[in-house]
Design an enzyme around this catalytic site. Sequence first.
Site, PDB file in Angstrom:
ATOM      1  CB  CYS A  42      -0.900  -0.001   1.233  1.00  0.00           C
ATOM      2  SG  CYS A  42      -2.050   1.400   1.277  1.00  0.00           S
ATOM      3  CG  ASP A  44      -0.509   3.854   5.443  1.00  0.00           C
ATOM      4  OD1 ASP A  44       0.430   4.305   6.137  1.00  0.00           O
ATOM      5  OD2 ASP A  44      -1.700   3.875   5.818  1.00  0.00           O
ATOM      6  NE  ARG A  46      -0.338   4.717   8.908  1.00  0.00           N
ATOM      7  CZ  ARG A  46      -1.611   4.579   9.287  1.00  0.00           C
ATOM      8  NH1 ARG A  46      -1.942   4.756  10.550  1.00  0.00           N
ATOM      9  NH2 ARG A  46      -2.533   4.247   8.397  1.00  0.00           N
ATOM     10  CG  HIS A  98      -1.458  -1.219   5.806  1.00  0.00           C
ATOM     11  ND1 HIS A  98      -2.011  -0.261   6.614  1.00  0.00           N
ATOM     12  CD2 HIS A  98      -1.682  -0.810   4.540  1.00  0.00           C
ATOM     13  CE1 HIS A  98      -2.533   0.711   5.867  1.00  0.00           C
ATOM     14  NE2 HIS A  98      -2.348   0.398   4.601  1.00  0.00           N
ATOM     15  CB  CYS A 101      -5.642  -0.606   4.555  1.00  0.00           C
ATOM     16  SG  CYS A 101      -5.422   0.037   2.870  1.00  0.00           S
TER      17      CYS A 101
HETATM   18 CO    CO Z   1      -3.407   1.158   3.023  1.00  0.00          CO
END
Ligand code: CO
Length: 217
Positions: A42, A44, A46, A98, A101
């Site tokens: 992803c 993301d 993090r 993850h 999400c």
């Molecule tokens: Co995500």
Amino acid sequence: MNTVDELLANNRTWAREMLGQDPEFFSRLAAQQQPQFLWIGCSDSRVPANQITGLLPGNVFVHRNVANLVPGEDLNSHSVIQYAVEALKVRHIIVCGHYGCGGVLAALRDERVGLVDYWLTGVRALRDREQAALDALPDEVTQHARLCELNVVEQVLNLSRTLVVQRAWDAGQPLQVHGLIYDIADGLLQDLGIRASSEGEASEKCAAARGRLTRSG
Ligand code: CO
């Protein structure tokens, strides 16, 4: 919050430290890349592939998009997969989801966000197909986590059915697909038990993983 000037200063420090540890590091990488892994994760912030797996530059070819998807019609992910498999000859493709999400949560809630709604069509379809299993869970937090897990299984299945991966397997090229999920809360990766080196094995492992996830409630 960093300014871009701070990033540039960080970069100078990092490059100097890398050279201190290994004077040939950059000249070797400049000559060629030979990663063993393709990571599909992803976007993301993090979930940075290299950092959470302890891999240095040159070790992992990375594709990231919202909700770590491999949709059949997506030229971007398929181009990355083709280059990784046919040119770089990676040995492993990891689909990594993850928990927490935002893309998966938007699909779970059927929220209207914008252009990303088109992108998340496949996750909404997955949610609809798994509605009974999701309804059996006590709250939205648990449903969200479960849909994140089921989405990884779905994307590994999509991956195993791509032209490029099937062609590699037909040709006897060693290539394994994997499904992992990362927990932002503790920094740990979990193996969803999908590890496959053929289309048959991928179908079997994905069906078994789905069974575990939809049965355990
Ligand atoms: Co995500």
